[in-house]
Design a protein around this motif. Structure first.
Motif, PDB file in Angstrom:
ATOM      1  N   ALA A 354       0.818  -1.220   0.000  1.00 12.31           N
ATOM      2  CA  ALA A 354       0.000   0.000   0.000  1.00 12.31           C
ATOM      3  C   ALA A 354       0.849   1.267   0.000  1.00 12.31           C
ATOM      4  O   ALA A 354       0.505   2.253  -0.670  1.00 12.31           O
ATOM      5  CB  ALA A 354      -0.935  -0.001   1.208  1.00 12.31           C
ATOM      6  N   PHE A 355       1.961   1.259   0.748  1.00 14.23           N
ATOM      7  CA  PHE A 355       2.709   2.492   0.971  1.00 14.23           C
ATOM      8  C   PHE A 355       4.184   2.393   0.580  1.00 14.23           C
ATOM      9  O   PHE A 355       4.947   3.328   0.815  1.00 14.23           O
ATOM     10  CB  PHE A 355       2.611   2.892   2.454  1.00 14.23           C
ATOM     11  CG  PHE A 355       1.199   2.938   2.976  1.00 14.23           C
ATOM     12  CD1 PHE A 355       0.287   3.860   2.486  1.00 14.23           C
ATOM     13  CD2 PHE A 355       0.775   2.024   3.938  1.00 14.23           C
ATOM     14  CE1 PHE A 355      -1.019   3.885   2.963  1.00 14.23           C
ATOM     15  CE2 PHE A 355      -0.534   2.051   4.420  1.00 14.23           C
ATOM     16  CZ  PHE A 355      -1.430   2.984   3.929  1.00 14.23           C
ATOM     17  N   GLY A 356       4.569   1.253   0.028  1.00 12.64           N
ATOM     18  CA  GLY A 356       5.947   1.078  -0.386  1.00 12.64           C
ATOM     19  C   GLY A 356       6.706   0.143   0.534  1.00 12.64           C
ATOM     20  O   GLY A 356       6.367  -0.008   1.710  1.00 12.64           O
ATOM     21  N   PRO A 357       7.753  -0.517   0.002  1.00 16.11           N
ATOM     22  CA  PRO A 357       8.461  -1.527   0.786  1.00 16.11           C
ATOM     23  C   PRO A 357       9.083  -1.002   2.070  1.00 16.11           C
ATOM     24  O   PRO A 357       9.177  -1.729   3.060  1.00 16.11           O
ATOM     25  CB  PRO A 357       9.532  -2.046  -0.181  1.00 16.11           C
ATOM     26  CG  PRO A 357       9.623  -1.027  -1.266  1.00 16.11           C
ATOM     27  CD  PRO A 357       8.285  -0.400  -1.365  1.00 16.11           C
ATOM     28  N   ASP A 358       9.503   0.276   2.088  1.00 14.65           N
ATOM     29  CA  ASP A 358      10.090   0.811   3.319  1.00 14.65           C
ATOM     30  C   ASP A 358       9.073   0.830   4.450  1.00 14.65           C
ATOM     31  O   ASP A 358       9.425   0.603   5.620  1.00 14.65           O
ATOM     32  CB  ASP A 358      10.624   2.223   3.075  1.00 14.65           C
ATOM     33  CG  ASP A 358      11.895   2.226   2.237  1.00 14.65           C
ATOM     34  OD1 ASP A 358      12.491   1.134   2.072  1.00 14.65           O
ATOM     35  OD2 ASP A 358      12.284   3.295   1.736  1.00 14.65           O
ATOM     36  N   LEU A 361       8.927  -2.690   5.777  1.00 12.83           N
ATOM     37  CA  LEU A 361      10.106  -3.001   6.569  1.00 12.83           C
ATOM     38  C   LEU A 361      10.066  -2.303   7.925  1.00 12.83           C
ATOM     39  O   LEU A 361      10.551  -2.853   8.925  1.00 12.83           O
ATOM     40  CB  LEU A 361      11.369  -2.598   5.801  1.00 12.83           C
ATOM     41  CG  LEU A 361      11.696  -3.475   4.580  1.00 12.83           C
ATOM     42  CD1 LEU A 361      12.759  -2.815   3.711  1.00 12.83           C
ATOM     43  CD2 LEU A 361      12.150  -4.867   5.026  1.00 12.83           C
ATOM     44  N   ALA A 362       9.450  -1.128   7.978  1.00 12.48           N
ATOM     45  CA  ALA A 362       9.323  -0.412   9.250  1.00 12.48           C
ATOM     46  C   ALA A 362       8.425  -1.179  10.211  1.00 12.48           C
ATOM     47  O   ALA A 362       8.680  -1.224  11.420  1.00 12.48           O
ATOM     48  CB  ALA A 362       8.772   0.998   9.013  1.00 12.48           C
ATOM     49  N   VAL A 363       7.365  -1.814   9.682  1.00 13.51           N
ATOM     50  CA  VAL A 363       6.501  -2.640  10.538  1.00 13.51           C
ATOM     51  C   VAL A 363       7.289  -3.834  11.074  1.00 13.51           C
ATOM     52  O   VAL A 363       7.216  -4.158  12.256  1.00 13.51           O
ATOM     53  CB  VAL A 363       5.254  -3.112   9.762  1.00 13.51           C
ATOM     54  CG1 VAL A 363       4.436  -4.095  10.605  1.00 13.51           C
ATOM     55  CG2 VAL A 363       4.381  -1.921   9.364  1.00 13.51           C
ATOM     56  N   LEU A 364       8.075  -4.465  10.210  1.00 15.39           N
ATOM     57  CA  LEU A 364       8.876  -5.612  10.645  1.00 15.39           C
ATOM     58  C   LEU A 364       9.908  -5.206  11.686  1.00 15.39           C
ATOM     59  O   LEU A 364      10.231  -5.986  12.594  1.00 15.39           O
ATOM     60  CB  LEU A 364       9.592  -6.250   9.450  1.00 15.39           C
ATOM     61  CG  LEU A 364       8.737  -7.012   8.429  1.00 15.39           C
ATOM     62  CD1 LEU A 364       9.641  -7.700   7.407  1.00 15.39           C
ATOM     63  CD2 LEU A 364       7.833  -8.035   9.103  1.00 15.39           C
ATOM     64  N   ALA A 365      10.433  -3.988  11.566  1.00 11.73           N
ATOM     65  CA  ALA A 365      11.464  -3.534  12.498  1.00 11.73           C
ATOM     66  C   ALA A 365      10.934  -3.436  13.924  1.00 11.73           C
ATOM     67  O   ALA A 365      11.707  -3.541  14.889  1.00 11.73           O
ATOM     68  CB  ALA A 365      12.019  -2.178  12.050  1.00 11.73           C
ATOM     69  N   GLU A 366       9.629  -3.260  14.086  1.00 12.34           N
ATOM     70  CA  GLU A 366       9.017  -3.138  15.408  1.00 12.34           C
ATOM     71  C   GLU A 366       8.660  -4.501  16.005  1.00 12.34           C
ATOM     72  O   GLU A 366       8.252  -4.590  17.152  1.00 12.34           O
ATOM     73  CB  GLU A 366       7.742  -2.283  15.319  1.00 12.34           C
ATOM     74  CG  GLU A 366       7.985  -0.850  14.867  1.00 12.34           C
ATOM     75  CD  GLU A 366       8.837  -0.089  15.866  1.00 12.34           C
ATOM     76  OE1 GLU A 366       8.624  -0.284  17.093  1.00 12.34           O
ATOM     77  OE2 GLU A 366       9.711   0.682  15.432  1.00 12.34           O
ATOM     78  N   LEU A 367       8.831  -5.553  15.220  1.00 11.51           N
ATOM     79  CA  LEU A 367       8.411  -6.885  15.644  1.00 11.51           C
ATOM     80  C   LEU A 367       9.519  -7.593  16.424  1.00 11.51           C
ATOM     81  O   LEU A 367      10.697  -7.503  16.064  1.00 11.51           O
ATOM     82  CB  LEU A 367       8.043  -7.708  14.406  1.00 11.51           C
ATOM     83  CG  LEU A 367       7.602  -9.159  14.603  1.00 11.51           C
ATOM     84  CD1 LEU A 367       6.308  -9.231  15.404  1.00 11.51           C
ATOM     85  CD2 LEU A 367       7.411  -9.850  13.256  1.00 11.51           C
TER      86      LEU A 367
END
Length: 433
Positions: A354-358, A361-367
């Motif tokens: 929806a908003f681009g791969p970055d 990746l930002a969501v994954l960084a919080e996991l």
């Protein structure tokens, strides 16, 4: 040859009748005998009698009534032989109407018989059992699958699965569990257990956790049938409708999830012309019905939300038409309703689209990666997002890590291929290396 063909057709009809009606049969016999193991034995005796007699006498007009009559007769004989249980003989003879030669009018007792089915579903999904035992017992008694079929589905031996099922039945017997339908809060909690078992069965069929096959269609198909059965029993439950919608929509893609060589095909690369449109329409109708109930104040949950996400994919004629912003918003709601690492990984996929791969990746960084340290899910999604970002070396490493984690041969092959593709892309984009 014609005689053999006729016999084969008869046997297929017997198996089909058993698969369709065994839950009603075992459920009714359990209510009458108050003994789950005996009820299954009586039902199996009736099946053996059908296999022996129907090839000669022909398939009766009402197969389940025939099976019920034979099972009741065997039950009466059993209790007559047990002097200490003469009271049970009277109860069974009364239930049988006193006329052994009269076929029971099952079609005129639909409500009562469906109560028997619901009772059996609740019994097989009792919280005293482990999740794996619930799934196995549900497939055995409600789904009508053989022990061998269940063992193949869960990649274990027939003897091991037989022992698991036997232990589950002994657990229910030792606990002296009431076979009557639970009420109030207990019923609400148990229906959640029922749906969780069906969801577990479907997921194992849709994306096998181990073995060489990408999918096990028989398990997925059986889960859809069980979900339809639950909806028929509790038609005003939005979550039951949501589960059915989710399974039917996901199930509609199964033919497109492998190519002509039998290799896995991911969602965005699938030929949507191979999707089962009838199954997808049924799923969309189920989620629409759930939405109407929700609009009247009926509570919804995770199955409803997941089905709403699946519906967005089903409505898109092409992959590029998918409303990823809507899907991302639904994942936000799902993450608040049922937070967990798997939801977050899927939310990262939606954000990446929806908003681009970055953004993904930002969501994954919080996991917290420790929650999925043994699963291929996290590195495979990270690899996909890195690939979309043009970071092919890092993507290749992530896909290779995911391949090392999976126990499924088909999935491993896909992940290895994507790792190799990204290595090739890195060399193309960095020729001096």
């Amino acid at each position: 040859m014609p005689a053999q063909t006729s016999a084969d057709n008869t046997n297929e009809a017997i198996v089909a009748a058993w698969r369709a009606e065994s839950a009603r049969l075992v459920g009714a016999l359990t209510r009458m005998t108050r003994d789950l193991e005996l009820a299954e034995d009586l039902a199996q005796d009736a099946l053996v009698a059908a296999l022996e007699q129907w090839p000669t006498t022909g398939i009766p007009q009402n197969p389940v009534a025939w099976l019920m009559t034979i099972a009741k007769r065997r039950g009466i004989d059993h209790f007559r032989r047990a002097d200490t249980l003469r009271r049970k003989t009277a109860e069974l003879e009364h239930a049988h109407g006193g006329e052994e030669g009269t076929m029971p009018d099952l079609d005129g007792q639909v409500d009562h018989i469906e109560d028997d089915v619901l009772r059996l579903i609740f019994l097989t999904c009792h919280p005293a059992l482990t999740a794996e035992s619930r799934a196995a017992l549900t497939l055995r008694l409600v789904g009508g699958l053989t022990t061998a079929e269940i063992a193949r589905g869960f990649l274990t031996t027939e003897s091991a699965m037989g022992q698991r099922i036997s232990r589950a039945k002994r657990t229910l017997s030792a606990a002296q569990i009431d076979i009557e339908l639970p009420t109030g809060r207990e019923r609400t909690e148990r229906i959640d257990d029922v749906m969780a078992v069906i969801y577990l069965i479907f997921n194992e069929g849709y994306a096998a956790t181990a073995g060489e096959d990408w999918m096990r269609p028989d398990l997925a198909t059986e889960a859809i049938r069980l979900a339809r059965m639950v909806v028929a029993l509790v038609p005003d439950e939005p979550e039951a409708l949501g589960l059915l919608a989710l399974l039917e929509i996901q199930g509609s893609r199964m033919a497109a999830r492998i190519d002509e060589r039998g290799e896995p095909v991911l969602l965005e690369a699938q030929d949507r012309g191979r999707w089962n449109t009838m199954l997808a329409r049924r799923g969309l109708a189920a989620i629409q019905q759930a939405e109407r109930l929700a609009a009247r104040g009926k509570p919804v949950g995770t199955y409803f939300l997941q089905a709403s996400i699946a519906a967005e994919h089903a409505r898109a004629r092409r992959a590029e038409d998918t409303n990823w912003r809507r899907i991302a918003a639904l994942y936000d709601v799902l993450a608040n309703t049922a937070p967990g690492p798997v939801v977050e990984v899927n939310r990262a996929v939606a954000y990446g689209r929806a908003f681009g791969p970055d953004a993904g990746l930002a969501v994954l960084a919080e996991l917290d990666a420790r929650a999925l340290r043994d699963s291929p899910l996290l590195p495979s999604v990270r690899g996909d997002l890195l690939e979309r970002s043009g970071l092919h070396a890092e993507a290749a490493e992530a896909f290779a890590e995911a391949a090392g984690r999976t126990s499924n041969g088909s999935e491993r092959a896909v992940l290895h291929r994507r790792a190799q593709e990204n290595l090739a892309l890195r060399q193309t984009s960095e020729p001096g290396r």
